[in-house]
Design an enzyme around this catalytic site. Structure first.
Site, mmCIF file in Angstrom:
data_model
loop_
_atom_site.group_PDB
_atom_site.id
_atom_site.type_symbol
_atom_site.label_atom_id
_atom_site.label_comp_id
_atom_site.label_asym_id
_atom_site.label_seq_id
_atom_site.Cartn_x
_atom_site.Cartn_y
_atom_site.Cartn_z
ATOM 1 N N GLU A 168 93.672 60.193 47.339
ATOM 2 C CA GLU A 168 92.253 60.389 47.033
ATOM 3 C C GLU A 168 92.140 60.895 45.606
ATOM 4 O O GLU A 168 92.849 61.828 45.209
ATOM 5 C CB GLU A 168 91.638 61.399 48.001
ATOM 6 C CG GLU A 168 90.185 61.762 47.688
ATOM 7 C CD GLU A 168 89.621 62.787 48.667
ATOM 8 O OE1 GLU A 168 90.063 62.800 49.836
ATOM 9 O OE2 GLU A 168 88.741 63.580 48.264
ATOM 10 N N GLU A 173 83.261 66.444 41.778
ATOM 11 C CA GLU A 173 82.628 67.148 42.881
ATOM 12 C C GLU A 173 81.936 68.382 42.309
ATOM 13 O O GLU A 173 82.443 69.023 41.388
ATOM 14 C CB GLU A 173 83.655 67.598 43.919
ATOM 15 C CG GLU A 173 84.321 66.468 44.672
ATOM 16 C CD GLU A 173 85.272 67.013 45.720
ATOM 17 O OE1 GLU A 173 84.902 67.003 46.907
ATOM 18 O OE2 GLU A 173 86.371 67.453 45.348
#
Length: 421
Positions: A168, A173
């Site tokens: 990932e 974020e």
């Protein structure tokens, strides 16, 4: 980061047969004179782009995105992701708006009972994957405790190997309790969840990311991922950062955009969080990038090649003339974004200088004008910001002759040929 994200995917994904556009090593249009080409950089070698143009209220392009539905018990998020355009719609002004609402119009059931919130999550699985390249999104994030917007990627083999073996790459974020900070992280086998490998980037002067649009990007090549915000590089990760654990990032990945509500990392919304909250996306783009085993020689005066001194990859490594030898230090790619790349880095004018004699070096690709070049039909390589040509110092032809920028004169030490790869 102190969080444990586990992806929720509604099905195993088939890979679309999408061919990536090759990096060009050809010559751009003529530069006559160089000053006229400040805006004439070649068009980006785009492999995926969504500018989100369309009527207000319309859904995203189904040829590019699929919509996930359901909740996410793994992270203890609070939202239910809905289908269609209810929580993900175009605004008619060139933006995608992902909206989180405090509602439950269809009596959705979540892991904790009756769902309290709705939102949206989109991915390109089965429609687009990329292996390496420049991946970016320009977005304005929402403000508020419990908000968790993200732009990220998952290995396309997740249906076969599961997570975190799939890998990932979190491009961006943000959690609401850190309004001025975003995070970029790698997750893989043995370094997932709160053990992910990454770093944060904070805006100066107490600014918040919710106040304006910002561009979040990674430059991804074999065994290397570099993160940037608005062109400013803030971290680079390689297998050396993993302590012997497996590097899971030399394979195709697909893209994901979502706005989560609550969860282990951001915490839940509270009375200070008004709803609805919106993640506004201006564009998502993927373009090709150089790989160390590709590229072409650039030859100049004396038949010598443009060469990275010592084949070193450290920032600031001089770029010079040297006998042509076919090594990776002499394989250059003229990329679609106007950069000239070798060894996973960019040809850079030192400190963004514009004066005659400023030396040229290797540096992390950062999107600045110091790394933009135009290759002309007249065989000049021009930095439009300085309006000057790539130049061999002192008209030298000896091995180790450094390169610099200089007023374009048409002399032999400013003429370059990009040969076949």
């Amino acid at each position: 980061m102190n969080r444990s994200r586990l992806p929720r995917l509604v099905s195993a994904f088939a890979v679309s047969a999408l061919a990536l556009v090759s990096l060009t090593s050809g010559i751009a249009g003529a530069v006559q004179p160089p000053a006229a080409n400040a805006a004439a950089a070649p068009a980006a070698a785009i492999t995926f782009s969504d500018e989100f143009d369309g009527p207000a209220g319309s859904a995203v392009d189904g040829a590019k995105w699929q919509i996930e539905t359901g909740d996410n018990v793994n992270n203890h998020e609070r939202q239910y992701y809905t289908a269609g355009n209810r929580n993900a719609a175009l605004d008619g002004q060139g933006h995608l708006v992902i909206t989180a609402r405090r509602e439950n119009p269809a009596n959705y059931a979540c892991w904790y009972g009756r769902c309290e919130y709705t939102s949206a999550r989109l991915n390109t699985a089965g429609k687009f994957t990329t292996q390496y390249g420049h991946v970016e999104a320009r977005m304005k994030v929402p403000r508020g405790q419990g908000m968790w917007p993200a732009f990220w990627m998952l290995g396309n083999d997740i249906g076969q190997v599961g997570w975190p073996a799939s890998g990932e790459i979190d491009v961006m974020e943000n959690v609401g309790f850190e309004p001025g900070t975003v995070h970029g992280t790698l997750h893989g086998p043995g370094y997932s969840g709160s053990g992910g490998i990454g770093a944060g980037y904070s805006l100066p002067g107490g600014q918040a990311f919710a106040d304006a649009f910002h561009t979040f990007a990674v430059d991804w090549s074999p065994n290397k991922v570099t993160w940037s915000v608005d062109g400013t590089v803030y971290q680079t990760r390689t297998p050396a950062d993993l302590g012997g654990r497996a590097w899971a990032f030399n394979k195709p990945f697909f893209l994901i955009l979502n706005l989560a509500v609550g969860g282990y990392w951001p915490g839940d919304p509270d009375g200070s969080t008004p709803f609805p909250r919106q993640l506004v996306v201006d564009h998502v783009r993927v373009s090709t990038a150089d790989a160390p085993t590709t590229g072409a020689a650039i030859t100049g005066v004396g038949g010598k090649c443009v060469d990275v001194a010592g084949a070193a990859t450290a920032n600031g490594t001089p770029v010079q003339l040297y006998d042509c030898n076919g090594t990776a230090a002499q394989r250059w790619t003229v990329a679609g974004d106007g950069t000239v790349r070798a060894l996973g880095k960019c040809l850079d004018v030192a400190s963004g200088g514009t004066a005659d004699g400023v030396q040229v070096r290797l540096w992390d690709c950062n999107g600045t004008a110091a790394q933009r070049w135009v290759v002309s039909g007249a065989r000049d390589i021009v930095n439009p910001q300085a309006n000057k040509c790539l130049d061999a110092v002192g008209n030298g032809t000896a091995n180790g002759t450094h390169l610099q920028i200089w007023t374009c004169t048409g002399a032999a030490n400013q003429k370059w040929t990009v040969t076949g790869a």
